[in-house]
Design a protein around this motif. Structure first.
Motif, PDB file in Angstrom:
ATOM      1  N   GLU A  34     103.761  -9.851 -25.217  1.00  0.00           N
ATOM      2  CA  GLU A  34     103.197  -8.922 -26.086  1.00  0.00           C
ATOM      3  C   GLU A  34     104.297  -7.753 -26.507  1.00  0.00           C
ATOM      4  OE1 GLU A  34      99.412  -7.289 -25.242  1.00  0.00           O
ATOM      5  OE2 GLU A  34      98.246  -8.918 -25.217  1.00  0.00           O
ATOM      6  N   GLU A  35     104.941  -7.518 -25.343  1.00  0.00           N
ATOM      7  CA  GLU A  35     105.966  -6.433 -25.763  1.00  0.00           C
ATOM      8  C   GLU A  35     107.049  -7.103 -26.520  1.00  0.00           C
ATOM      9  OE1 GLU A  35     107.988  -2.654 -25.574  1.00  0.00           O
ATOM     10  OE2 GLU A  35     105.962  -3.391 -25.200  1.00  0.00           O
ATOM     11  N   ALA A  36     107.613  -8.406 -25.961  1.00  0.00           N
ATOM     12  CA  ALA A  36     108.702  -9.024 -26.764  1.00  0.00           C
ATOM     13  C   ALA A  36     108.243  -9.517 -27.929  1.00  0.00           C
ATOM     14  CB  ALA A  36     108.876 -10.371 -25.761  1.00  0.00           C
ATOM     15  N   ARG A  37     106.894  -9.674 -28.431  1.00  0.00           N
ATOM     16  CA  ARG A  37     106.594 -10.044 -29.899  1.00  0.00           C
ATOM     17  C   ARG A  37     106.523  -8.683 -30.636  1.00  0.00           C
ATOM     18  NH1 ARG A  37     103.286 -13.816 -27.477  1.00  0.00           N
ATOM     19  NH2 ARG A  37     101.418 -12.305 -27.446  1.00  0.00           N
ATOM     20  N   VAL A  38     106.326  -7.545 -29.826  1.00  0.00           N
ATOM     21  CA  VAL A  38     106.336  -6.156 -30.789  1.00  0.00           C
ATOM     22  C   VAL A  38     107.921  -5.788 -31.049  1.00  0.00           C
ATOM     23  CG1 VAL A  38     106.216  -3.777 -30.594  1.00  0.00           C
ATOM     24  CG2 VAL A  38     104.160  -5.263 -29.881  1.00  0.00           C
ATOM     25  N   LEU A  39     108.625  -6.065 -29.957  1.00  0.00           N
ATOM     26  CA  LEU A  39     110.109  -5.801 -30.421  1.00  0.00           C
ATOM     27  C   LEU A  39     110.622  -6.643 -31.175  1.00  0.00           C
ATOM     28  CD1 LEU A  39     111.165  -5.023 -26.582  1.00  0.00           C
ATOM     29  CD2 LEU A  39     111.022  -3.445 -28.367  1.00  0.00           C
ATOM     30  N   ALA A  40     110.396  -7.898 -31.224  1.00  0.00           N
ATOM     31  CA  ALA A  40     110.927  -9.033 -31.979  1.00  0.00           C
ATOM     32  C   ALA A  40     110.258  -8.527 -33.477  1.00  0.00           C
ATOM     33  CB  ALA A  40     110.803 -10.359 -31.696  1.00  0.00           C
TER      34      ALA A  40
ATOM     35  N   ALA B 178      95.753  -8.146 -28.778  1.00  0.00           N
ATOM     36  CA  ALA B 178      96.667  -7.384 -27.899  1.00  0.00           C
ATOM     37  C   ALA B 178      95.937  -5.989 -27.377  1.00  0.00           C
ATOM     38  CB  ALA B 178      97.968  -7.045 -28.590  1.00  0.00           C
ATOM     39  N   ALA B 179      96.582  -5.716 -26.295  1.00  0.00           N
ATOM     40  CA  ALA B 179      96.101  -4.567 -26.024  1.00  0.00           C
ATOM     41  C   ALA B 179      96.086  -3.441 -26.837  1.00  0.00           C
ATOM     42  CB  ALA B 179      97.025  -3.941 -24.555  1.00  0.00           C
ATOM     43  N   GLU B 180      95.330  -2.246 -26.789  1.00  0.00           N
ATOM     44  CA  GLU B 180      95.123  -1.275 -27.781  1.00  0.00           C
ATOM     45  C   GLU B 180      96.569  -0.650 -28.248  1.00  0.00           C
ATOM     46  OE1 GLU B 180      92.827   2.727 -28.970  1.00  0.00           O
ATOM     47  OE2 GLU B 180      92.016   1.337 -27.315  1.00  0.00           O
ATOM     48  N   HIS B 181      97.310  -0.402 -27.242  1.00  0.00           N
ATOM     49  CA  HIS B 181      98.423   0.457 -27.371  1.00  0.00           C
ATOM     50  C   HIS B 181      99.489  -0.337 -28.211  1.00  0.00           C
ATOM     51  CE1 HIS B 181      99.585  -1.255 -23.629  1.00  0.00           C
ATOM     52  NE2 HIS B 181     100.699  -1.213 -23.869  1.00  0.00           N
ATOM     53  N   ARG B 182      99.620  -1.556 -27.765  1.00  0.00           N
ATOM     54  CA  ARG B 182     100.503  -2.388 -28.660  1.00  0.00           C
ATOM     55  C   ARG B 182      99.996  -2.758 -30.026  1.00  0.00           C
ATOM     56  NH1 ARG B 182     101.038  -5.137 -23.182  1.00  0.00           N
ATOM     57  NH2 ARG B 182     102.784  -4.364 -22.299  1.00  0.00           N
ATOM     58  N   ARG B 183      98.530  -2.807 -30.086  1.00  0.00           N
ATOM     59  CA  ARG B 183      97.752  -3.057 -31.370  1.00  0.00           C
ATOM     60  C   ARG B 183      98.433  -1.964 -32.355  1.00  0.00           C
ATOM     61  NH1 ARG B 183      93.433  -0.693 -33.567  1.00  0.00           N
ATOM     62  NH2 ARG B 183      92.603  -1.935 -35.497  1.00  0.00           N
ATOM     63  N   GLY B 184      98.457  -0.817 -31.636  1.00  0.00           N
ATOM     64  CA  GLY B 184      98.814   0.469 -32.707  1.00  0.00           C
ATOM     65  C   GLY B 184     100.341   0.378 -32.893  1.00  0.00           C
ATOM     66  N   ARG B 185     101.051  -0.154 -32.355  1.00  0.00           N
ATOM     67  CA  ARG B 185     102.401  -0.072 -32.572  1.00  0.00           C
ATOM     68  C   ARG B 185     102.663  -1.388 -33.390  1.00  0.00           C
ATOM     69  NH1 ARG B 185     105.178  -1.140 -26.902  1.00  0.00           N
ATOM     70  NH2 ARG B 185     106.932  -1.423 -28.089  1.00  0.00           N
ATOM     71  N   ALA B 186     101.898  -2.403 -33.381  1.00  0.00           N
ATOM     72  CA  ALA B 186     102.173  -3.536 -34.122  1.00  0.00           C
ATOM     73  C   ALA B 186     101.564  -3.684 -35.473  1.00  0.00           C
ATOM     74  CB  ALA B 186     101.816  -4.788 -33.555  1.00  0.00           C
ATOM     75  N   LEU B 187     100.425  -3.081 -35.700  1.00  0.00           N
ATOM     76  CA  LEU B 187      99.663  -2.933 -37.086  1.00  0.00           C
ATOM     77  C   LEU B 187     100.401  -2.311 -38.271  1.00  0.00           C
ATOM     78  CD1 LEU B 187      96.883  -3.602 -38.304  1.00  0.00           C
ATOM     79  CD2 LEU B 187      96.228  -1.380 -37.634  1.00  0.00           C
TER      80      LEU B 187
ATOM     81  N   ALA C 218      93.383   3.230 -37.984  1.00  0.00           N
ATOM     82  CA  ALA C 218      94.144   3.901 -37.479  1.00  0.00           C
ATOM     83  C   ALA C 218      93.834   3.936 -35.907  1.00  0.00           C
ATOM     84  CB  ALA C 218      94.164   5.445 -37.875  1.00  0.00           C
ATOM     85  N   PRO C 219      94.649   3.903 -34.880  1.00  0.00           N
ATOM     86  CA  PRO C 219      94.154   3.789 -33.386  1.00  0.00           C
ATOM     87  C   PRO C 219      93.624   5.243 -33.134  1.00  0.00           C
ATOM     88  CG  PRO C 219      96.540   3.304 -33.858  1.00  0.00           C
ATOM     89  CD  PRO C 219      96.097   3.577 -35.025  1.00  0.00           C
ATOM     90  N   LEU C 220      92.524   5.166 -32.138  1.00  0.00           N
ATOM     91  CA  LEU C 220      91.792   6.409 -31.983  1.00  0.00           C
ATOM     92  C   LEU C 220      92.533   7.098 -30.846  1.00  0.00           C
ATOM     93  CD1 LEU C 220      88.254   4.908 -32.029  1.00  0.00           C
ATOM     94  CD2 LEU C 220      89.487   6.253 -33.868  1.00  0.00           C
ATOM     95  N   ARG C 221      93.191   6.501 -30.204  1.00  0.00           N
ATOM     96  CA  ARG C 221      94.012   7.086 -28.901  1.00  0.00           C
ATOM     97  C   ARG C 221      95.246   8.162 -29.524  1.00  0.00           C
ATOM     98  NH1 ARG C 221      95.946   3.106 -24.647  1.00  0.00           N
ATOM     99  NH2 ARG C 221      96.883   5.020 -24.092  1.00  0.00           N
ATOM    100  N   THR C 222      95.060   9.514 -29.091  1.00  0.00           N
ATOM    101  CA  THR C 222      96.085  10.587 -29.473  1.00  0.00           C
ATOM    102  C   THR C 222      97.487   9.984 -29.183  1.00  0.00           C
ATOM    103  OG1 THR C 222      94.541  12.284 -29.175  1.00  0.00           O
ATOM    104  CG2 THR C 222      96.754  12.964 -29.331  1.00  0.00           C
ATOM    105  N   ALA C 223      97.703   9.035 -27.891  1.00  0.00           N
ATOM    106  CA  ALA C 223      98.992   8.859 -27.548  1.00  0.00           C
ATOM    107  C   ALA C 223      99.779   7.818 -28.478  1.00  0.00           C
ATOM    108  CB  ALA C 223      98.859   8.006 -26.030  1.00  0.00           C
TER     109      ALA C 223
END
Length: 668
Positions: free
Chosen positions: A175-181, A205-214, A237-242
């Motif tokens: 998942e991390e590789a696909r976000v970066l790619a 994907a995991a929520e934090h990667r979904r937030g980065r990918a969306l 929008a992701p709900l997590r403040t992070a």
């Protein structure tokens, strides 16, 4: 062409990354003339992770001088510890002649050299490229290398490493590789690849990667299809403040993309999400203020007071546009050129790490070209854009502005579209709105066909005169009857607005007012700093002077216009003026209204269809009774029509009407 035929449609349009190695052409040059060691040396150069000479020599076993004396030497450039192919096409030919076993064995030897040098990334790269099975350990090292490259702003390196890692990894590393790619592909302009890599993460994907990918996924779809997806940001929008900081940056970019396309309603929703994200993460509001100001500028709003500053690409592009729209184009160009210097400028608050990516550089180049056009440096602007189009996705920025500029600059210099402009037009997404009618009008006008230009402009006016978001050169010279309240481009500098108003004043000046207004208009034209803008005004002054019976003044204005166009590098405009001057040297000796197509096209903008028929028959010398019989109307009706024609064209009788008809044919 043989190689292009083997690429996918997305790859041919630049939306997908080119395969490595490229497909071999049918006419590939055989390498049988080389010895096996020399052929394998070339293969090693082709497969090496970087252009470092040491690993190549370590695998080959020969020294530098021996390699230079070998049969492979003519195909290589060796200098300062680096090695590359003299002809990049040779890399494809070398791959085409190598067996799978030779490729795997060479990768294994290069990996061993990298291990000895403690280069974990290069070792992982060669193990992954040379292995037949998935290599999760190499994928982890490649993903770590991609993260490090992203922190350094090396976008192409990120894409190279992460794309290979995504083929081998699964789970969190995959998942991390696909976000970066995906993010790196987007920054390189490869929207189709980005959509594919990021799309699989949006739902599963995991929520934090979904937030980065969306957010990047929605941007990729915008670039690919031309319109911002019609979604509600609040529901995505992701709900997590992070995750708020990453989401706020994506929302900021989507708000700008909406503003580029004139979608103010959707833009307001994305701006609200930018504000919400900034408040949740406790930011200082730099991103929010900068994006709000830029969106306002793109919407045509007047920005007063100090313009909010931002670092990086966003600060350079918005600062340059604000400076130019405030009347200081030179300051705008200085900001762009300073921001492009390595190691200069702050980190971009919207796309940190991607300031010098291909897409970021494309935005900067397109903005610089626009400012050069506004300043009147037509030739320089075209040269800069042509060079950039070879390696940068210049069709993406500002909803295809680079394509519009490429087409108009080609017309201004060549009088026709170059292969580069045609290729850029072909890569535009389906939703892109190209003003083809204005392009056709410019092309016809510059090639001496006033009637065809007037016809295209007439169709454009029937469509409601759609305006580009940015002021680009059109062909207002054929609009002889300017309409009050006409819409104008939202983004333009004061001089462009002044030149546009001046051209309209010249076109609208009637015979009675011309004698008194001519000197005022001439003095106003001298205030224009852009040689291209002034050349267009001088052309109109020359045409109007001729139509009002002052051939000496007409020649003077047209001669000045020719000089100004050549100074601007607008050769096609210079040639068009030169043809007018040459026509003035010879009397056309035209007789009869049937042989006055330019006059008919020009008068059609002022007269009704019936008035036009009566006027052209009168120019032919037809009497009122004969006109009445031909048109099946009364003589009184013909007299009424002629009276209206005389009033609209500012003439007093048939003689003056006929003189004006021949002048119109000669000068337009």
């Amino acid at each position: 062409m043989a190689v292009a035929a083997r690429l996918t449609p997305e790859q041919r349009r630049g939306l997908g990354r080119l395969p490595w190695p490229l497909p071999s052409a049918a006419d590939a040059v055989p390498l049988g003339m080389l010895s096996t060691p020399d052929r394998l040396l070339l293969l090693t150069v082709a497969l090496a992770f970087e252009d470092d000479l040491y690993p190549v020599l370590a695998v080959d076993g020969r020294g530098v001088e021996e390699v230079r004396a070998s049969g492979a030497s003519p195909y290589l450039v060796i200098h300062a510890g680096r090695v590359r192919f003299a002809d990049p096409r040779m890399e494809t030919r070398v791959h085409a002649t190598a067996s799978a076993a030779e490729v795997a064995h060479t990768h294994a030897r290069l990996a061993a050299v990298a291990v000895r040098r403690r280069d974990r990334v290069a070792a992982a790269w060669h193990r992954a490229r040379g292995g037949a099975a998935r290599d999760r350990l190499s994928a982890a090292a490649l993903t770590a290398g991609a993260r490090a490259a992203a922190a350094e702003g090396r976008t192409e390196r990120v894409l190279l490493l992460a794309a290979e890692a995504a083929k081998h990894a699964a789970g969190d590393i995959g998942e991390e590789a696909r976000v970066l790619a995906g993010c790196a592909a987007l920054a390189c302009g490869h929207a189709a690849d980005a959509e594919e890599w990021l799309g699989s993460l949006v739902c599963g994907a995991a929520e934090h990667r979904r937030g980065r990918a969306l957010g990047p996924f929605l941007v990729a779809r915008t670039f690919r299809y031309g319109a911002v997806p019609a979604v509600d940001p609040q529901r995505l929008a992701p709900l997590r403040t992070a995750d708020g900081d990453s989401w706020a940056r994506s929302a900021a970019l989507l708000a700008i993309l909406c503003a580029e396309r004139g979608d103010r309603r959707a833009g307001r929703r994305w701006l609200a999400d930018v504000r919400d994200g900034a408040s949740r993460v406790g930011g200082d509001g730099v991103l929010r203020d900068a994006v709000e100001s830029l969106c306002g500028l793109l919407a045509g709003e007047v920005v007063t007071g100090d313009v909010p500053g931002a670092g990086g690409l966003l600060g350079a592009v918005s600062g340059a546009l604000f400076a130019a729209c405030g009347g200081d184009i030179d300051e705008g160009l200085r900001l762009l050129q300073t921001a492009d210097l390595p190691g200069v400028g702050e980190r971009d608050p919207m796309i940190p790490g991607f300031e010098h990516s291909p897409l970021g550089r494309a935005y900067r180049i397109v903005t610089e070209v626009l400012l050069l056009v506004w300043r009147g440096d037509i030739g320089r602007a075209r040269l800069l854009l042509r060079r950039a189009a070879v390696e940068l996705p210049v069709a993406i920025p500002f909803a295809g502005l680079g394509v519009v500029l490429a087409r108009r600059l080609d017309l201004a210099v060549l009088g026709a579209f170059s292969p580069i402009a045609r290729a850029l037009t072909a890569v535009l997404p389906p939703a892109a709105d190209m003003d083809v009618l204005v392009d056709r009008a410019v092309e016809a006008f510059l090639n001496g066909s006033f009637e065809a230009a007037a016809g295209a402009i007439g169709l454009w006016r029937d469509r409601g005169e759609p305006q580009a978001r940015f002021a680009v050169p059109g062909v207002e010279e054929v609009v002889l009857v300017p309409e009050a309240g006409r819409a104008s481009p939202a983004v333009r500098p004061p001089e462009t607005e002044f030149a546009d108003a001046l051209r309209h004043a010249v076109a609208a000046s009637g015979d009675g007012a011309w004698r008194t207004e001519q000197e005022t208009l001439r003095e106003a034209a001298r205030r224009l700093r852009s040689p291209f803008a002034r050349g267009r005004v001088e052309t109109l002054l020359g045409v109007r002077s001729g139509l009002h019976g002052d051939p000496i003044e007409a020649r003077s204005h047209l001669a000045q216009a020719e000089i100004l166009f050549e100074a601007a590098g607008a050769s096609a405009w210079g040639r068009a003026v030169r043809r007018r001057l040459q026509r003035l040297e010879t009397d056309p000796h035209v007789t009869g209204g049937a042989h006055l197509p330019v006059c008919r096209s020009a008068w059609a903008q002022r007269l009704t269809s019936r008035e036009l028929e009566v006027a052209m028959l009168a120019v032919e010398g037809t009497g009122n009774r004969a006109i009445a019989e031909r048109l099946s109307v009364s003589i009184r009706t013909v007299e009424v029509h002629l009276g209206r024609v005389f009033a609209k064209l500012h003439v007093r009788n048939r003689v003056e009407l006929t003189v004006l008809a021949h002048r119109t044919e000669q000068y337009l």
